[in-house]
Design a protein around this motif. Structure first.
Motif, PDB file in Angstrom:
ATOM      1  N   GLY A  52      -6.209   0.489   6.074  1.00  0.00           N
ATOM      2  CA  GLY A  52      -6.389  -0.931   6.344  1.00  0.00           C
ATOM      3  C   GLY A  52      -6.142  -1.830   5.152  1.00  0.00           C
ATOM      4  O   GLY A  52      -5.378  -2.790   5.222  1.00  0.00           O
ATOM      5  N   ALA A  53      -6.759  -1.541   4.020  1.00  0.00           N
ATOM      6  CA  ALA A  53      -6.611  -2.394   2.835  1.00  0.00           C
ATOM      7  C   ALA A  53      -5.174  -2.377   2.342  1.00  0.00           C
ATOM      8  O   ALA A  53      -4.636  -3.401   1.913  1.00  0.00           O
ATOM      9  N   GLU A  54      -4.530  -1.208   2.419  1.00  0.00           N
ATOM     10  CA  GLU A  54      -3.142  -1.117   1.974  1.00  0.00           C
ATOM     11  C   GLU A  54      -2.242  -1.939   2.885  1.00  0.00           C
ATOM     12  O   GLU A  54      -1.319  -2.621   2.416  1.00  0.00           O
ATOM     13  N   TYR A  55      -2.506  -1.888   4.189  1.00  0.00           N
ATOM     14  CA  TYR A  55      -1.691  -2.669   5.115  1.00  0.00           C
ATOM     15  C   TYR A  55      -1.889  -4.166   4.903  1.00  0.00           C
ATOM     16  O   TYR A  55      -0.933  -4.940   4.967  1.00  0.00           O
ATOM     17  N   ARG A  56      -3.103  -4.593   4.627  1.00  0.00           N
ATOM     18  CA  ARG A  56      -3.346  -6.020   4.397  1.00  0.00           C
ATOM     19  C   ARG A  56      -2.631  -6.501   3.140  1.00  0.00           C
ATOM     20  O   ARG A  56      -2.113  -7.623   3.093  1.00  0.00           O
ATOM     21  N   SER A  57      -2.566  -5.661   2.112  1.00  0.00           N
ATOM     22  CA  SER A  57      -1.786  -6.012   0.924  1.00  0.00           C
ATOM     23  C   SER A  57      -0.302  -6.086   1.248  1.00  0.00           C
ATOM     24  O   SER A  57       0.437  -6.914   0.700  1.00  0.00           O
ATOM     25  N   PHE A  58       0.142  -5.205   2.144  1.00  0.00           N
ATOM     26  CA  PHE A  58       1.527  -5.195   2.602  1.00  0.00           C
ATOM     27  C   PHE A  58       1.820  -6.441   3.436  1.00  0.00           C
ATOM     28  O   PHE A  58       2.919  -7.010   3.392  1.00  0.00           O
ATOM     29  N   LEU A  59       0.822  -6.892   4.201  1.00  0.00           N
ATOM     30  CA  LEU A  59       1.003  -7.971   5.164  1.00  0.00           C
ATOM     31  C   LEU A  59       1.008  -9.350   4.531  1.00  0.00           C
ATOM     32  O   LEU A  59       1.731 -10.239   4.995  1.00  0.00           O
ATOM     33  N   VAL A  60       0.222  -9.569   3.485  1.00  0.00           N
ATOM     34  CA  VAL A  60       0.085 -10.911   2.907  1.00  0.00           C
ATOM     35  C   VAL A  60       1.435 -11.500   2.510  1.00  0.00           C
ATOM     36  O   VAL A  60       1.756 -12.642   2.889  1.00  0.00           O
ATOM     37  N   PRO A  61       2.294 -10.800   1.764  1.00  0.00           N
ATOM     38  CA  PRO A  61       3.603 -11.392   1.450  1.00  0.00           C
ATOM     39  C   PRO A  61       4.439 -11.677   2.690  1.00  0.00           C
ATOM     40  O   PRO A  61       5.144 -12.688   2.750  1.00  0.00           O
ATOM     41  N   GLY A  62       4.350 -10.800   3.693  1.00  0.00           N
ATOM     42  CA  GLY A  62       5.110 -11.017   4.917  1.00  0.00           C
ATOM     43  C   GLY A  62       4.685 -12.280   5.636  1.00  0.00           C
ATOM     44  O   GLY A  62       5.522 -13.049   6.130  1.00  0.00           O
ATOM     45  N   SER A 206      13.416 -10.646   5.521  1.00  0.00           N
ATOM     46  CA  SER A 206      13.195  -9.316   4.948  1.00  0.00           C
ATOM     47  C   SER A 206      13.464  -9.303   3.454  1.00  0.00           C
ATOM     48  O   SER A 206      12.708  -8.698   2.676  1.00  0.00           O
ATOM     49  N   ALA A 207      14.544  -9.965   3.030  1.00  0.00           N
ATOM     50  CA  ALA A 207      14.861 -10.007   1.600  1.00  0.00           C
ATOM     51  C   ALA A 207      13.746 -10.699   0.823  1.00  0.00           C
ATOM     52  O   ALA A 207      13.282 -10.203  -0.217  1.00  0.00           O
ATOM     53  N   LEU A 208      13.289 -11.841   1.329  1.00  0.00           N
ATOM     54  CA  LEU A 208      12.264 -12.587   0.611  1.00  0.00           C
ATOM     55  C   LEU A 208      10.924 -11.858   0.630  1.00  0.00           C
ATOM     56  O   LEU A 208      10.198 -11.843  -0.375  1.00  0.00           O
ATOM     57  N   THR A 209      10.590 -11.237   1.764  1.00  0.00           N
ATOM     58  CA  THR A 209       9.342 -10.479   1.838  1.00  0.00           C
ATOM     59  C   THR A 209       9.342  -9.330   0.839  1.00  0.00           C
ATOM     60  O   THR A 209       8.348  -9.093   0.141  1.00  0.00           O
ATOM     61  N   THR A 210      10.458  -8.618   0.754  1.00  0.00           N
ATOM     62  CA  THR A 210      10.562  -7.518  -0.203  1.00  0.00           C
ATOM     63  C   THR A 210      10.471  -8.040  -1.631  1.00  0.00           C
ATOM     64  O   THR A 210       9.835  -7.410  -2.497  1.00  0.00           O
ATOM     65  N   ALA A 211      11.084  -9.197  -1.895  1.00  0.00           N
ATOM     66  CA  ALA A 211      11.017  -9.782  -3.239  1.00  0.00           C
ATOM     67  C   ALA A 211       9.582 -10.123  -3.611  1.00  0.00           C
ATOM     68  O   ALA A 211       9.132  -9.843  -4.736  1.00  0.00           O
ATOM     69  N   LEU A 212       8.835 -10.708  -2.683  1.00  0.00           N
ATOM     70  CA  LEU A 212       7.440 -11.065  -2.968  1.00  0.00           C
ATOM     71  C   LEU A 212       6.593  -9.816  -3.179  1.00  0.00           C
ATOM     72  O   LEU A 212       5.749  -9.775  -4.088  1.00  0.00           O
ATOM     73  N   ARG A 213       6.793  -8.795  -2.355  1.00  0.00           N
ATOM     74  CA  ARG A 213       6.027  -7.550  -2.520  1.00  0.00           C
ATOM     75  C   ARG A 213       6.323  -6.919  -3.877  1.00  0.00           C
ATOM     76  O   ARG A 213       5.428  -6.380  -4.527  1.00  0.00           O
TER      77      ARG A 213
END
Length: 260
Positions: A52-62, A206-213
């Motif tokens: 859960g916590a890992e997914y939320r970190s993944f989700l915030v930039p998206g 997708s490009a911008l989300t990956t850049a933010l992550r």
């Protein structure tokens, strides 16, 4: 240029007053990403392989990028509303730069977005998201995000001037919610079918989300991805440049030309 700067500042003030006089809409648009973070983070997160916590970190930039992409919808609706109510025709009669009105609208939208990003990030911190990269990288991520919002708003302004109808803009704007679904904003694209993964990875989101992550240090750049995702910062800047190069002149010419 000085005329554009002076007139653009005046139109910026007009847009900010417009936002101040419609606080309900601002509250709604700013709380929606927070609601989605809490819902997706705790409901979808439990259904994915990520903890859960890992997914939320993944989700915030998206979600940050999905919110920036909504500049298409807000830019479209505001421009169409001005045209539909005759405000644009009245502004055209004033001795101001033809670019000042769309420039003021796009700049005001970026300012409102920057302010609204603060509570979202605070909620993100509360649910486990962290900035793992450097402060400079984090600043670059926010700058890239606001540049993308600015570019998306210009696309929306042109489409709003083109549709000339609040109802049509609202219906067309709702279709923009599909854009983040066809990207890596909410889920990894690794397990998608080949053709669908290609579409998702060439989506600017997708490009911008990956850049933010990558800049926030939340997730590494995936291997074997399409060029915009494999080189996310360069890909994001390229997409922003394309959007601005296409829609800034189109928006200004459409505003100056009117119905003709």
């Amino acid at each position: 240029m000085s005329t554009l700067a002076f007139d653009g500042t005046a139109m910026l003030g007009r847009q900010l007053l417009r936002v101040r006089n419609n606080p309900a809409l601002v509250i709604l648009t700013q709380t929606m990403p927070i609601s989605m973070l809490l819902f997706f983070g705790y409901v979808f997160g439990s259904a994915l392989a990520m903890p859960g916590a890992e997914y939320r970190s993944f989700l915030v930039p998206g979600l940050l990028v999905a919110t920036a992409a909504n500049g298409i919808m807000t830019g479209m609706f505001q421009a169409a509303q001005d045209v539909h109510r005759g405000v644009t025709d009245r502004l055209r009669t004033l001795p101001v730069s033809r670019a000042a009105v769309p420039v003021g609208q796009a700049t005001a939208d970026v300012i409102v977005t920057a302010v609204g990003t603060v509570p979202f990030l605070l909620v993100g911190l509360a649910v486990g998201w962290r900035i793992e990269g450097s402060a400079l990288d984090a600043v670059a991520a926010v700058g890239l995000l606001l540049l993308f919002r600015f570019a998306c708003t210009w696309a929306g302004i042109f489409l709003g001037l083109l549709t000339r109808s609040e109802e049509a803009a609202g219906q067309l704007g709702s279709a923009t919610f599909m854009l983040p679904l066809l990207s890596n904003a909410y889920i990894p694209t690794d397990n998608l079918p080949g053709w669908l993964r290609t579409i998702a990875e060439w989506n600017p989101i997708s490009a911008l989300t990956t850049a933010l992550r990558d800049l926030f240090g939340n997730a590494p750049v995936p291997e074997g991805a399409a060029w915009p995702v494999a080189h996310p910062v360069a890909g994001s800047l390229a997409w922003c440049a394309v959007l601005l190069a296409v829609f800034v002149p189109l928006g200004v010419r459409r505003y100056a030309r009117g119905e003709g």
